[in-house]
Write a protein that holds these residues in place. Structure first.
Motif, PDB file in Angstrom:
ATOM      1  N   GLU A  73       0.842  -1.200   0.000  1.00 14.22           N
ATOM      2  CA  GLU A  73       0.000   0.000   0.000  1.00 14.22           C
ATOM      3  C   GLU A  73       0.876   1.249   0.000  1.00 14.22           C
ATOM      4  O   GLU A  73       1.971   1.245   0.568  1.00 14.22           O
ATOM      5  N   PRO A  74       0.382   2.339  -0.589  1.00 15.75           N
ATOM      6  CA  PRO A  74       1.200   3.559  -0.629  1.00 15.75           C
ATOM      7  C   PRO A  74       1.230   4.327   0.694  1.00 15.75           C
ATOM      8  O   PRO A  74       2.061   5.207   0.872  1.00 15.75           O
ATOM      9  N   PHE A  75       0.345   3.996   1.619  1.00 18.39           N
ATOM     10  CA  PHE A  75       0.248   4.736   2.872  1.00 18.39           C
ATOM     11  C   PHE A  75       0.309   3.799   4.071  1.00 18.39           C
ATOM     12  O   PHE A  75      -0.081   2.650   3.990  1.00 18.39           O
ATOM     13  N   ASP A  76       0.775   4.337   5.172  1.00 23.42           N
ATOM     14  CA  ASP A  76       0.677   3.645   6.452  1.00 23.42           C
ATOM     15  C   ASP A  76      -0.541   4.200   7.174  1.00 23.42           C
ATOM     16  O   ASP A  76      -0.970   5.332   6.909  1.00 23.42           O
ATOM     17  N   ARG A  77      -1.084   3.404   8.085  1.00 26.11           N
ATOM     18  CA  ARG A  77      -2.264   3.825   8.840  1.00 26.11           C
ATOM     19  C   ARG A  77      -1.914   3.821  10.319  1.00 26.11           C
ATOM     20  O   ARG A  77      -1.505   2.807  10.870  1.00 26.11           O
ATOM     21  N   LEU A  78      -2.068   4.986  10.945  1.00 30.21           N
ATOM     22  CA  LEU A  78      -1.844   5.116  12.377  1.00 30.21           C
ATOM     23  C   LEU A  78      -3.209   5.105  13.055  1.00 30.21           C
ATOM     24  O   LEU A  78      -3.975   6.063  12.946  1.00 30.21           O
ATOM     25  N   ALA A  79      -3.524   3.977  13.717  1.00 28.19           N
ATOM     26  CA  ALA A  79      -4.809   3.842  14.409  1.00 28.19           C
ATOM     27  C   ALA A  79      -4.710   4.547  15.759  1.00 28.19           C
ATOM     28  O   ALA A  79      -3.744   4.371  16.495  1.00 28.19           O
ATOM     29  N   VAL A 105      -7.823  11.919   7.976  1.00 26.04           N
ATOM     30  CA  VAL A 105      -8.265  11.147   9.139  1.00 26.04           C
ATOM     31  C   VAL A 105      -9.627  10.535   8.829  1.00 26.04           C
ATOM     32  O   VAL A 105     -10.514  11.211   8.318  1.00 26.04           O
ATOM     33  N   VAL A 106      -9.768   9.261   9.139  1.00 27.25           N
ATOM     34  CA  VAL A 106     -11.055   8.579   9.007  1.00 27.25           C
ATOM     35  C   VAL A 106     -11.510   8.191  10.411  1.00 27.25           C
ATOM     36  O   VAL A 106     -10.824   7.448  11.107  1.00 27.25           O
ATOM     37  N   VAL A 107     -12.648   8.736  10.831  1.00 25.40           N
ATOM     38  CA  VAL A 107     -13.227   8.367  12.128  1.00 25.40           C
ATOM     39  C   VAL A 107     -13.896   7.012  11.939  1.00 25.40           C
ATOM     40  O   VAL A 107     -14.785   6.858  11.115  1.00 25.40           O
ATOM     41  N   ARG A 108     -13.450   6.038  12.693  1.00 29.08           N
ATOM     42  CA  ARG A 108     -13.966   4.665  12.569  1.00 29.08           C
ATOM     43  C   ARG A 108     -15.143   4.402  13.494  1.00 29.08           C
ATOM     44  O   ARG A 108     -16.082   3.713  13.130  1.00 29.08           O
ATOM     45  N   GLU A 109     -15.063   4.919  14.712  1.00 29.89           N
ATOM     46  CA  GLU A 109     -16.090   4.587  15.689  1.00 29.89           C
ATOM     47  C   GLU A 109     -16.020   5.578  16.845  1.00 29.89           C
ATOM     48  O   GLU A 109     -14.955   6.068  17.185  1.00 29.89           O
ATOM     49  N   PHE A 110     -17.182   5.860  17.424  1.00 31.15           N
ATOM     50  CA  PHE A 110     -17.194   6.590  18.689  1.00 31.15           C
ATOM     51  C   PHE A 110     -18.398   6.145  19.495  1.00 31.15           C
ATOM     52  O   PHE A 110     -19.456   5.854  18.959  1.00 31.15           O
ATOM     53  N   SER A 121     -18.907  10.456  28.758  1.00 33.19           N
ATOM     54  CA  SER A 121     -17.591   9.962  28.353  1.00 33.19           C
ATOM     55  C   SER A 121     -17.687   9.527  26.900  1.00 33.19           C
ATOM     56  O   SER A 121     -18.725   9.017  26.460  1.00 33.19           O
ATOM     57  N   LEU A 122     -16.618   9.726  26.194  1.00 36.69           N
ATOM     58  CA  LEU A 122     -16.550   9.369  24.778  1.00 36.69           C
ATOM     59  C   LEU A 122     -15.302   8.537  24.558  1.00 36.69           C
ATOM     60  O   LEU A 122     -14.237   8.846  25.105  1.00 36.69           O
ATOM     61  N   ARG A 123     -15.426   7.499  23.744  1.00 31.10           N
ATOM     62  CA  ARG A 123     -14.257   6.757  23.265  1.00 31.10           C
ATOM     63  C   ARG A 123     -14.285   6.866  21.753  1.00 31.10           C
ATOM     64  O   ARG A 123     -15.279   6.498  21.112  1.00 31.10           O
ATOM     65  N   LEU A 124     -13.223   7.399  21.173  1.00 29.70           N
ATOM     66  CA  LEU A 124     -13.133   7.663  19.735  1.00 29.70           C
ATOM     67  C   LEU A 124     -12.018   6.826  19.132  1.00 29.70           C
ATOM     68  O   LEU A 124     -10.917   6.765  19.679  1.00 29.70           O
ATOM     69  N   SER A 125     -12.316   6.168  18.016  1.00 27.64           N
ATOM     70  CA  SER A 125     -11.306   5.436  17.252  1.00 27.64           C
ATOM     71  C   SER A 125     -11.227   6.054  15.865  1.00 27.64           C
ATOM     72  O   SER A 125     -12.255   6.276  15.220  1.00 27.64           O
ATOM     73  N   ALA A 126     -10.010   6.350  15.438  1.00 23.98           N
ATOM     74  CA  ALA A 126      -9.812   6.987  14.137  1.00 23.98           C
ATOM     75  C   ALA A 126      -8.506   6.500  13.541  1.00 23.98           C
ATOM     76  O   ALA A 126      -7.633   5.985  14.240  1.00 23.98           O
TER      77      ALA A 126
END
Length: 132
Positions: A73-79, A105-110, A121-126
């Motif tokens: 892939e041309p990019f790395d992904r920092l979760a 940035v792609v927001v995956r889940e919150f 409280s919020l938990r965010l995954s991006a």
């Protein structure tokens, strides 16, 4: 928004397959959207702190980072996974800061949960995409 950004990644991948010099073209055009990997970590920390400060939320718990690298892939992904506490409207502004970041940035889940003293409280995954 997530589908739009994932669609952009898919288009870039197709371009790479169709054009012989796509890798060079991709690097030139992507450099404005994707920070280099060496700057990605500090950029992620900056993004999280600025988003929290502007939204008026308090970061809670630890921030988790995990680099995903696939040499095909041309990019790395920092979760990223981050927690925050605050009023609902402030937490929504916090999430919005990730969605509208100048970085890719792609927001995956919150997830929202009841927090202390009537706050939420919020938990965010991006995912933050980085150039190699």
């Amino acid at each position: 928004e997530v589908r739009d950004r994932e669609g952009r990644v898919a288009v870039l991948k197709k371009m790479q397959a169709f054009f012989p010099d796509a890798q060079a073209q991709l690097k030139r055009s992507a450099s404005s959207l994707f920070p280099p990997q060496r700057e990605g970590w500090s950029g992620a920390v900056r993004l999280i702190r600025e988003a929290a400060s502007k939204a008026g939320v308090e970061l809670s718990g630890k921030v988790d980072y995990k680099l995903h690298s696939d040499h095909r892939e041309p990019f790395d992904r920092l979760a990223l996974s981050v927690g925050a506490q605050g009023a609902f409207a402030d937490l929504v502004r916090f999430v919005h800061a990730f969605e509208t970041s100048k970085d890719f940035v792609v927001v995956r889940e919150f997830d929202f949960e009841p927090g202390d003293s009537g706050e939420l409280s919020l938990r965010l995954s991006a995912d933050l995409y980085l150039l190699r």
